[in-house]
Design a protein around this motif. Structure first.
Motif, PDB file in Angstrom:
ATOM      1  N   LEU A  54      22.210  79.023  28.503  1.00 45.92           N
ATOM      2  CA  LEU A  54      21.818  78.811  29.891  1.00 45.92           C
ATOM      3  C   LEU A  54      20.477  78.089  29.968  1.00 45.92           C
ATOM      4  O   LEU A  54      20.267  77.221  30.837  1.00 45.92           O
ATOM      5  CB  LEU A  54      21.756  80.154  30.619  1.00 45.92           C
ATOM      6  N   ARG A  55      19.577  78.420  29.084  1.00 41.40           N
ATOM      7  CA  ARG A  55      18.300  77.706  29.030  1.00 41.40           C
ATOM      8  C   ARG A  55      18.523  76.232  28.677  1.00 41.40           C
ATOM      9  O   ARG A  55      17.856  75.337  29.207  1.00 41.40           O
ATOM     10  CB  ARG A  55      17.360  78.355  28.019  1.00 41.40           C
ATOM     11  N   ASP A  56      19.480  75.993  27.784  1.00 43.07           N
ATOM     12  CA  ASP A  56      19.810  74.623  27.397  1.00 43.07           C
ATOM     13  C   ASP A  56      20.367  73.853  28.592  1.00 43.07           C
ATOM     14  O   ASP A  56      20.018  72.688  28.830  1.00 43.07           O
ATOM     15  CB  ASP A  56      20.829  74.655  26.253  1.00 43.07           C
ATOM     16  N   LEU A  57      21.241  74.518  29.352  1.00 45.53           N
ATOM     17  CA  LEU A  57      21.818  73.887  30.536  1.00 45.53           C
ATOM     18  C   LEU A  57      20.723  73.517  31.537  1.00 45.53           C
ATOM     19  O   LEU A  57      20.667  72.376  32.041  1.00 45.53           O
ATOM     20  CB  LEU A  57      22.839  74.818  31.179  1.00 45.53           C
ATOM     21  N   VAL A  58      19.846  74.454  31.860  1.00 43.13           N
ATOM     22  CA  VAL A  58      18.776  74.213  32.835  1.00 43.13           C
ATOM     23  C   VAL A  58      17.866  73.082  32.361  1.00 43.13           C
ATOM     24  O   VAL A  58      17.437  72.224  33.144  1.00 43.13           O
ATOM     25  CB  VAL A  58      17.974  75.507  33.067  1.00 43.13           C
ATOM     26  N   ARG A  59      17.571  73.047  31.080  1.00 44.76           N
ATOM     27  CA  ARG A  59      16.675  72.031  30.530  1.00 44.76           C
ATOM     28  C   ARG A  59      17.240  70.622  30.729  1.00 44.76           C
ATOM     29  O   ARG A  59      16.491  69.659  30.959  1.00 44.76           O
ATOM     30  CB  ARG A  59      16.446  72.314  29.042  1.00 44.76           C
ATOM     31  N   PHE A  60      18.570  70.481  30.639  1.00 41.82           N
ATOM     32  CA  PHE A  60      19.169  69.147  30.680  1.00 41.82           C
ATOM     33  C   PHE A  60      19.743  68.775  32.045  1.00 41.82           C
ATOM     34  O   PHE A  60      20.293  67.681  32.193  1.00 41.82           O
ATOM     35  CB  PHE A  60      20.269  69.031  29.611  1.00 41.82           C
ATOM     36  N   LEU A  61      19.614  69.645  33.037  1.00 45.46           N
ATOM     37  CA  LEU A  61      20.113  69.301  34.369  1.00 45.46           C
ATOM     38  C   LEU A  61      19.491  68.018  34.914  1.00 45.46           C
ATOM     39  O   LEU A  61      20.187  67.195  35.540  1.00 45.46           O
ATOM     40  CB  LEU A  61      19.873  70.468  35.340  1.00 45.46           C
ATOM     41  N   PRO A  62      18.191  67.758  34.719  1.00 45.90           N
ATOM     42  CA  PRO A  62      17.623  66.500  35.223  1.00 45.90           C
ATOM     43  C   PRO A  62      17.992  65.286  34.371  1.00 45.90           C
ATOM     44  O   PRO A  62      17.686  64.148  34.767  1.00 45.90           O
ATOM     45  CB  PRO A  62      16.102  66.746  35.163  1.00 45.90           C
ATOM     46  N   LEU A  63      18.623  65.507  33.206  1.00 43.21           N
ATOM     47  CA  LEU A  63      18.844  64.418  32.257  1.00 43.21           C
ATOM     48  C   LEU A  63      20.304  64.003  32.132  1.00 43.21           C
ATOM     49  O   LEU A  63      20.592  62.842  31.792  1.00 43.21           O
ATOM     50  CB  LEU A  63      18.332  64.828  30.866  1.00 43.21           C
ATOM     51  N   LYS A  64      21.234  64.926  32.362  1.00 42.98           N
ATOM     52  CA  LYS A  64      22.655  64.653  32.190  1.00 42.98           C
ATOM     53  C   LYS A  64      23.394  64.886  33.504  1.00 42.98           C
ATOM     54  O   LYS A  64      23.064  65.796  34.267  1.00 42.98           O
ATOM     55  CB  LYS A  64      23.256  65.561  31.104  1.00 42.98           C
ATOM     56  N   SER A  65      24.412  64.060  33.733  1.00 42.64           N
ATOM     57  CA  SER A  65      25.162  64.191  34.983  1.00 42.64           C
ATOM     58  C   SER A  65      26.373  65.103  34.841  1.00 42.64           C
ATOM     59  O   SER A  65      26.886  65.604  35.838  1.00 42.64           O
ATOM     60  CB  SER A  65      25.622  62.813  35.465  1.00 42.64           C
TER      61      SER A  65
END
Length: 611
Positions: A12-23
Motif C-alpha cells: 500500500l505504501r508502494d501504491l501511494v508513492r507511485f500514484l503521482p507517477l503512474k496512471s
C-alpha cells in the motif's frame, strides 16, 4: 488490553508513492485475502482489498472511487459511499455510453473517456480482471480492443495538481488480478505507465497486528492477565504461519462459535487446520504405551533398541516435550534402516496398531513406484490444466482424510530426487501444497521412512556393488557403517544433506537376525501356521524328526531375515501340507507330519493322528 497498531502494508505504501507517477496499476498475488486497516483507537481490522483501496485513495485526494466487476458492472467501492451512482459515473466519464451491459464491452467503451475526464481525480478499480479474458495469449476481438484501449489510455493520461499541497494525480485505473500473466504481457510488461504491485501473504508482523483485535473478542479475553494474553497471541501468530488473514478471522470466529477461551486458541487453530476437535494425542491410553515393550517385542524380534527408540518418539509426541507453540512439523519422524526382513515395516505396523488398535490404519507408499521424474504429481496431484487435476494427490488426499496417522514411505532410496524436495517441506514446515493449491497439514502425523541403504556399498575401485556389513559384524559395527553410508548417499549421491539434518538422530539401524532370534521367529511362525490350520478343521502335529528337518531348512540361510524364514516355512511346510490335505480329500481330521522331504518340490508325509 493494549492492541498493536501497525504501519501501512508495504504494497500500500508502494501504491501511494507511485500514484503521482503512474496512471495505471496492476495488483496481483494475495488479492482475495483480507487486508489490515487501521480503524482508530490503536485497533487494526481485516477488511476486503477493495475497501482498503477505497479508504486509502480517498485519503490521498481522490474524489470518487468506483469499482467494476465483470458480473455487476460499475458501482461504488464502499457501501457507505453517498450520492447517485449514475450521476457519479456521468461526472467522471463512465456514463457517456448506454448503461445497459455489464461485460468487458461496457468497460471498453468508457475507459478512454474516464481517463480524459476533467474535475477532481477519480479512481477506477477493475476487480476480477483475470475473468475478463479466456486466454491472455489468444484474445478475442473484444478482448483485444479492451486492452488496446487500456494501453493507449495509460499513455494518454495526464495528471493535474490536487489539494492544498498541489500533488499531481491521474484518473487512475487499478487492475486486480490473480497473476500478472492473466493480462496480456504487451500491456503490463515494459510499460512505463503501469506499475505492477504484488501483494504477499501476511507475514509475522501483519498477523501480529491483527491478532490482538481478533483474540480480544474471545470469551474471558478481558479477564486474563496481560502476560497470559500476550502468550496466547504469540502462539496464535506462530501457529498460523502461512495462513491468510481471512483464515485468522475464521479461526477467531470458530473460537467464538464454540465458546473457546483465549487460552484455548491453539485448539481453534488445530480444529481449523485438520478438523480435529480434540488433540488425539492427549486421548491415547498412556498405560498402554507404558507397557508396550512386551507388545512390540512379541511382534518385532531381536530389535529391542529400535523398539525403545521408537517408543521414545511416541512418548515425546504424546507429551509434547520440546514442541514449540508454532511448531507445525510432524509429531515424530524416524528413518528405519537395516537389512531386508528384519522388521522395519513390521515395526511401523506395530506402532500403528499400538496407537489406533488397527495395524491396517497406517498409510503406506511403496517408493519404488515413484522413481519417475514426474511421479510427485501422484503424491500431491497434477497442476491446473493437466489430466487428473480434479482428483488430487494420493498423499495429500490421504492426510486430509486422516490427519492423525502413521505414514510409511517404504524404500525411500528408490524415489526420484524431485520427490525428496516434497519430504523436505513436510519435515521442515509440516505442510504440503497440493496441485489444486490446498494446504495439507502433517502436524498430527508420524512420518516413517524405511531403507536398505548402507547394507551394500559401491567398491571405490571397481564401482561394483559389494556388501558393506555382514551378519558376522556386531550391531555397533553395523550401525556405524550403515549410518556412514546413508550420510554419504544423501550428501554426495542425492545432494540432499538437509533431509538427514531434519531427521536428526532418529536414524534407527536394525540389526541382522541372529540365530537365537531366528529360532524364536521360526517357532512363532510354526505356531501361527498350526493354529490357523486347526481353525480350518485340520489338527496337525509334527514329529521331532520332521521338525528338526524343517528347522535346518529354514534357519540355515538368514540372509533375508524373517521374511526369508517365512518363505522357507511356506515352501517346505505350508505348500506341501496343503497339497497333501487336498489330495487326501479330507475336509477335516487329525494328522501327524512324520517326515519332511526337501527338494525342488518339497513333500511332507502325513499319517492319521490320534483324535
Amino acid at each position: 488490553m493494549n492492541y498493536v497498531n501497525s504501519a501501512k502494508p508495504r504494497w500500500l505504501r508502494d501504491l501511494v508513492r507511485f500514484l503521482p507517477l503512474k496512471s495505471q496499476f496492476l495488483l496481483t498475488g494475495n488479492v482475495r485475502d483480507l487486508q489490515t486497516q487501521d480503524v482508530g483507537a490503536e485497533t487494526v481490522a481485516a477488511v476486503p482489498l477493495v475497501h482498503s483501496l477505497d479508504v486509502e485513495l480517498k485519503s490521498c485526494g481522490y474524489a470518487n472511487v468506483v469499482v467494476f466487476t465483470p458480473t455487476a458492472g460499475f458501482g461504488f467501492a464502499s457501501p457507505q459511499s453517498s450520492g447517485d451512482i449514475d450521476t457519479v459515473l456521468a461526472n467522471i466519464g463512465l456514463g457517456s455510453e448506454p448503461t445497459s451491459g455489464i461485460g468487458l464491452e461496457r468497460l471498453s467503451g468508457v475507459l478512454e473517456s474516464f481517463v480524459q475526464s476533467k474535475g477532481p481525480p477519480s479512481a477506477l478499480i477493475v476487480d476480477f480482471a483475470s475473468r475478463l479474458v479466456n486466454r491472455a495469449d489468444a484474445l478475442s476481438a473484444s478482448e483485444q480492443m479492451l486492452f488496446t484501449r487500456a494501453l493507449i489510455a495509460s499513455h494518454s493520461a495526464r495528471s493535474r495538481p490536487t489539494g492544498p499541497d498541489r500533488k499531481p494525480l491521474f484518473n487512475t485505473v487499478i487492475w486486480i488480478a490473480e497473476r500478472e500473466s492473466d493480462l496480456p504481457d504487451w500491456l503490463t510488461v515494459d510499460n512505463p505507465k503501469i506499475r505492477h504491485i504484488p501483494l504477499p501473504l501476511p507475514d509475522n508482523v501483519v498477523r501480529k497486528s491483527l491478532a490482538s483485535a481478533l483474540l480480544g473478542g474471545l470469551p474471558e479475553a478481558r479477564d486474563v492477565s496481560e502476560e497470559e494474553f500476550d502468550k496466547a497471541r504469540n502462539a496464535f501468530v506462530n501457529q498460523t504461519e502461512g495462513l491468510l488473514l481471512s483464515d485468522l478471522n475464521s479461526i477467531a470466529q470458530l473460537g467464538r462459535n464454540e465458546g473457546l477461551s483465549v487460552r484455548q486458541i491453539s485448539d481453534a487453530v488445530r480444529r481449523y487446520k485438520v478438523g480435529v476437535t480434540e488433540d488425539p494425542w492427549r486421548r491415547i491410553d498412556r498405560a498402554k504405551i507404558a507397557s508396550a515393550d512386551e507388545f512390540i517385542s512379541s511382534r518385532v524380534k531381536g530389535q529391542r533398541h529400535a523398539a525403545t527408540h521408537m517408543l521414545d518418539i511416541i512418548k515425546r509426541a504424546i507429551t509434547g516435550i520440546g514442541r514449540s507453540e508454532g511448531n507445525g512439523r510432524p509429531r515424530g519422524v524416524a528413518f528405519l534402516a537395516g537389512p531386508t526382513g528384519v522388521g522395519k515395516t513390521e515395526l511401523a505396523k506395530t506402532i500403528t496398531s499400538l496407537l489406533f488398535g488397527d495395524e491396517s490404519a497406517y498409510i503406506r507408499f511403496d517408493m519404488s513406484e515413484f522413481s519417475a521424474e514426474h511421479a510427485d504429481q501422484r503424491l500431491i496431484g497434477a497442476p491446473p490444466g493437466y489430466v487428473g487435476y480434479d482428483a488430487g494427490g494420493e498423499l495429500t488426499n490421504a492426510i486430509r482424510e486422516k490427519p492423525f496417522s502413521v505414514v510409511l514411505f517404504d524404500e525411500i532410496e528408490k524415489a526420484h530426487p524431485r520427490i525428496l524436495d516434497k519430504f523436505l517441506q513436510i519435515l521442515d514446515d509440516g505442510v504440503l501444497t497440493s496441485g489444486r493449491g490446498d494446504r495439507v497439514y502433517f502436524s498430527e502425523a508420524i512420518i516413517l521412512f524405511t531403507s536398505n541403504l548402507g547394507i551394500y556399498a559401491a567398491d571405490p575401485i571397481s564401482g561394483q556393488r559389494m556388501a558393506n556389513v555382514s551378519p558376522q559384524d556386531t550391531h555397533e559395527v553395523v550401525t556405524s557403517r550403515v549410518r556412514e553410508e546413508i550420510e554419504r548417499h544423501f550428501k554426495l549421491v542425492l545432494n540432499r544433506p538437509e533431509i538427514l539434518n531434519r531427521i536428526g538422530q532418529n536414524v534407527i539401524v536394525f540389526d541382522f537376525i541372529r540365530p537365537d532370534i531366528a529360532a524364536q521367529i521360526f517357532e512363532q511362525m510354526m505356531n501361527n501356521l498350526l493354529e490357523q490350520t486347526a481353525s480350518l478343521g485340520y489338527i496337525v502335529s509334527i514329529s521331532n524328526e520332521a521338525m528338526t528337518t524343517l528347522r535346518e531348512l529354514c534357519l540355515t540361510d538368514l540372509t533375508n531375515g524373517g521374511r526369508g524364514i517365512r518363505n522357507m516355512v511356506e515352501a517346505n511346510l505350508a505348500n506341501p501340507l496343503s497339497r497333501s490335505l487336498f489330495d487326501s480329500g479330507s475336509t477335516e481330521g487329525t494328522f501327524v507330519i512324520t517326515q519332511v522331504v526337501p527338494g525342488p518340490v518339497p513333500k511332507v508325509h502325513l499319517s492319521p493322528g490320534e483324535p
